[in-house]
Design a protein around this motif. Structure first.
Motif, short mmCIF file in Angstrom:
data_model
loop_
_atom_site.label_atom_id
_atom_site.label_comp_id
_atom_site.label_asym_id
_atom_site.label_seq_id
_atom_site.Cartn_x
_atom_site.Cartn_y
_atom_site.Cartn_z
N ALA A 46 15.82 8.56 -7.06
CA ALA A 46 16.33 8.02 -5.79
C ALA A 46 15.20 7.58 -4.88
N ASN A 47 14.20 8.44 -4.72
CA ASN A 47 13.07 8.10 -3.85
C ASN A 47 11.82 8.87 -4.31
N VAL A 48 10.71 8.66 -3.61
CA VAL A 48 9.45 9.28 -4.02
C VAL A 48 9.53 10.80 -3.91
N ALA A 49 10.19 11.30 -2.87
CA ALA A 49 10.29 12.75 -2.68
C ALA A 49 11.04 13.39 -3.85
N SER A 50 12.17 12.79 -4.25
CA SER A 50 12.95 13.38 -5.34
C SER A 50 12.20 13.27 -6.66
N ALA B 133 0.86 -1.18 0.00
CA ALA B 133 0.00 0.00 0.00
C ALA B 133 0.90 1.24 0.00
N ALA B 134 0.30 2.38 -0.41
CA ALA B 134 1.08 3.62 -0.52
C ALA B 134 1.82 3.93 0.78
N GLU B 135 1.16 3.65 1.92
CA GLU B 135 1.80 4.02 3.19
C GLU B 135 3.02 3.15 3.52
N ASP B 136 3.20 2.05 2.77
CA ASP B 136 4.38 1.21 3.00
C ASP B 136 5.63 1.83 2.37
N ILE B 137 5.42 2.81 1.48
CA ILE B 137 6.57 3.41 0.80
C ILE B 137 6.80 4.81 1.37
N ALA B 138 7.79 4.95 2.24
CA ALA B 138 8.10 6.26 2.80
C ALA B 138 8.69 7.14 1.69
N ALA B 139 8.46 8.45 1.81
CA ALA B 139 8.89 9.37 0.75
C ALA B 139 10.41 9.35 0.56
N ASP B 140 11.13 9.01 1.64
CA ASP B 140 12.59 9.03 1.52
C ASP B 140 13.18 7.62 1.40
N LEU B 141 12.31 6.60 1.18
CA LEU B 141 12.80 5.23 1.02
C LEU B 141 13.54 5.09 -0.31
N THR B 142 14.75 4.56 -0.27
CA THR B 142 15.50 4.33 -1.50
C THR B 142 14.75 3.33 -2.37
N PHE C 2 15.72 1.95 -5.57
CA PHE C 2 16.45 0.94 -6.34
C PHE C 2 17.59 0.33 -5.53
N GLY C 3 17.80 -0.96 -5.75
CA GLY C 3 18.87 -1.67 -5.04
C GLY C 3 18.47 -1.87 -3.60
N GLU C 4 18.99 -1.03 -2.72
CA GLU C 4 18.61 -1.08 -1.30
C GLU C 4 17.16 -0.62 -1.15
N GLY C 5 16.68 -0.59 0.06
CA GLY C 5 15.34 -0.05 0.33
C GLY C 5 14.25 -0.91 -0.27
N LEU C 6 13.50 -0.32 -1.21
CA LEU C 6 12.38 -1.06 -1.79
C LEU C 6 12.88 -2.25 -2.62
N GLY C 7 14.07 -2.14 -3.18
CA GLY C 7 14.66 -3.29 -3.88
C GLY C 7 14.27 -3.43 -5.33
N LEU C 8 13.96 -2.30 -5.99
CA LEU C 8 13.61 -2.37 -7.42
C LEU C 8 14.87 -2.58 -8.25
N GLU D 65 19.80 9.03 -20.36
CA GLU D 65 21.25 9.19 -20.34
C GLU D 65 21.70 10.34 -19.43
N ALA D 66 20.77 11.26 -19.14
CA ALA D 66 21.16 12.44 -18.34
C ALA D 66 21.68 12.01 -16.98
N LYS D 67 22.72 12.67 -16.52
CA LYS D 67 23.36 12.19 -15.29
C LYS D 67 22.52 12.45 -14.06
N ASP D 68 21.57 13.39 -14.15
CA ASP D 68 20.72 13.67 -12.99
C ASP D 68 19.57 12.67 -12.84
N THR D 69 19.29 11.90 -13.89
CA THR D 69 18.12 11.02 -13.86
C THR D 69 18.17 10.06 -12.68
N ARG D 70 19.36 9.54 -12.44
CA ARG D 70 19.52 8.61 -11.32
C ARG D 70 19.13 9.27 -10.00
#
Lengths: 223, 86
Positions: free
Chosen positions: B71-75, B22-31, B33-39, B62-67
């Motif tokens: 990072a997380n829902v907030a970003s 559910a949406a509340e399981d994903i904190a806005a600052d949860l990483t 990819f990789g760590e955190g949610l594990g995508l 390709e843009a270097k800022d895309t990563r």
């Protein structure tokens, strides 16, 4: 192979199952790993998982004549509408995607093969599995699975009366023989892999299957 | 939690087939990819496509800022609003 006593034997009445869209239970897997499993993959996993228990290294032969027809149609529909393709759907659209997922989720790097073998895919898969056994594999996991075709394909697919999956764990032995001859005959109305399961679960001594000019004869060796 | 953050969380759950989440399981600052949610990398492509479709914005893989944006829902929410007003 383990047989449930309640399964109908050779003379049991055949019941055509109704597909109400049920999903096989694969809750043994974490949710993050389950999410990419189609129903066909879930069926395959469901029958294969118990057979692979305590066998971390288990070569596998997966055979499906039609594969993931719902996924294929979905991708083609997106293409026809000029929609961008889903990377997830695209990455899972190859015939060996299911064994790939199996290999990843079990951490098993054994040899695994995906076949699509016309009307005698079962027999061709058994042949492949026997090759692996004679190559030194102590056991080979064989999975036959078919998904119900989407309505658009239904007129062209007449050998999947309902979705099904069969899992067999093969080891070297003398219990059964499989022979290929040239010969014609009616192909069975029932999915052939299910006929084999019935024969294995009863005392039925032989079983025949025809496809094109190929005649496959299964026979149980006398004890 | 902003409406946009909630919308992005729901989009992540739907687009990536996150069963039992559910949406509340994903904190806005949860990483994400990789760590955190594990995508993983396939999820990155799928989520990129879903974001572009939903919000009508372009993402340069390709843009270097895309990563950083992913990072997380907030970003991601900050990135989407900046693109929409741009």
């Amino acid at each position: 192979m383990a047989c449930l006593g309640s399964w109908p034997g050779q003379h049991g009445r055949l019941v055509r199952l109704v597909d109400a869209g049920q999903q096989p239970d694969v809750s043994a897997l974490p949710a993050m790993q389950r999410r990419r499993l189609s129903r066909l993959a879930r069926m395959a996993f469901h029958v294969a998982w118990p057979l692979a228990e305590a066998r971390p290294q288990l070569p596998m032969v997966f055979a499906s004549r039609h594969g993931e027809t719902p996924r294929t149609l979905g991708i083609l529909t997106d293409l026809a509408h000029n929609e961008p393709l889903s990377p997830t759907q695209f990455s899972l659209s190859v015939h060996n995607a299911i064994i790939g997922l199996w290999s990843i989720q079990r951490g098993d790097h054994s040899e695994m093969t995906a076949l699509a073998g016309a009307g005698d895919g079962l027999e061709n898969a058994v042949l492949e599995a026997c090759g692996l056994l004679h190559d030194g594999a102590p056991a080979v996991l064989l999975v036959i699975a078919e998904e119900a075709p989407p309505e658009l394909y239904a007129p062209f697919i007449d050998d999947v009366p309902f979705p099904y999956a069969v899992g067999l764990l093969l080891t070297l032995g003398d219990d059964w023989q499989l022979q290929l001859n040239r010969g014609d005959g009616a192909s069975s109305e029932w999915p052939h892999a299910l006929n084999l399961v019935r024969a294995l679960c009863s005392d039925q001594p032989t079983l025949q299957h025809h496809w094109k000019s190929r005649q496959w004869t299964w026979s149980r060796n006398e004890a | 939690m902003s409406d946009l953050q909630l919308e992005i969380k729901t989009l992540i759950i739907d687009a990536l087939g996150l069963e039992d989440m559910a949406a509340e399981d994903i904190a806005a600052d949860l990483t994400l990819f990789g760590e955190g949610l594990g995508l993983d990398s396939v999820d990155a492509l799928e989520l990129g496509l879903a974001i572009q479709k939903r919000f009508g914005i372009k993402i340069d893989a390709e843009a270097k800022d895309t990563r950083k944006h992913f990072a997380n829902v907030a970003s991601l929410a900050a990135f989407v609003s900046s693109q929409q007003t741009a």
